[in-house]
Design a protein around this motif. Structure first.
Motif, mmCIF file in Angstrom:
data_model
loop_
_atom_site.group_PDB
_atom_site.id
_atom_site.type_symbol
_atom_site.label_atom_id
_atom_site.label_comp_id
_atom_site.label_asym_id
_atom_site.label_seq_id
_atom_site.Cartn_x
_atom_site.Cartn_y
_atom_site.Cartn_z
ATOM 1 N N THR A 172 0.862 -1.332 -0.021
ATOM 2 C CA THR A 172 -0.047 -0.029 -0.043
ATOM 3 C C THR A 172 0.923 1.384 0.037
ATOM 4 N N LYS A 173 0.338 2.284 -0.319
ATOM 5 C CA LYS A 173 1.211 3.835 -0.248
ATOM 6 C C LYS A 173 1.578 3.833 1.228
ATOM 7 N N GLU A 174 0.802 3.356 2.286
ATOM 8 C CA GLU A 174 1.377 3.605 3.710
ATOM 9 C C GLU A 174 2.402 2.512 3.840
ATOM 10 N N GLN A 175 2.647 1.725 3.262
ATOM 11 C CA GLN A 175 3.760 0.574 3.584
ATOM 12 C C GLN A 175 4.894 0.979 2.655
ATOM 13 N N LEU A 176 4.614 1.583 1.664
ATOM 14 C CA LEU A 176 5.838 2.248 0.735
ATOM 15 C C LEU A 176 6.297 3.533 1.458
ATOM 16 N N TYR A 177 5.526 4.449 2.033
ATOM 17 C CA TYR A 177 5.781 5.436 2.981
ATOM 18 C C TYR A 177 6.771 5.009 4.263
#
Length: 89
Positions: free
Chosen positions: A68-73
């Motif tokens: 997810t974008k959160e995991q990538l961040y």
């Protein structure tokens, strides 16, 4: 998801220097992206820089690396040393 380079890569050398995480390197035949280092430029840029400069559009989402974008961040924070430290209690 991390990104990947398909076999349509022409080894033009433009993507490697654009990666802020040093996730792109020369493989045996074409350039490759290390999914452990790829954040799709989240935290650094609005869009993936390698995708922006690729003249043959051979950089796509890696179907084997779902994030997810959160995991990538979170990966960006860890890679840059900006992850919040948990206070010892």
């Amino acid at each position: 998801m991390a990104l990947m380079i398909t076999d349509e890569c022409i080894n033009c050398d433009v993507c490697e220097p654009e990666c802020p995480n040093d996730a792109i390197s020369q493989g045996e035949e074409i350039y490759v992206i290390d999914p452990a280092l790829c954040t799709e430029c989240i935290g650094h840029h609005e869009v993936s820089q390698c995708v922006e400069v690729c003249p043959v559009d051979c950089i796509i989402l890696d179907p084997d690396t779902t994030e997810t974008k959160e995991q990538l961040y979170g990966k960006y924070l860890a890679l840059t040393g900006r992850a919040q430290q948990v206070p010892q209690g």
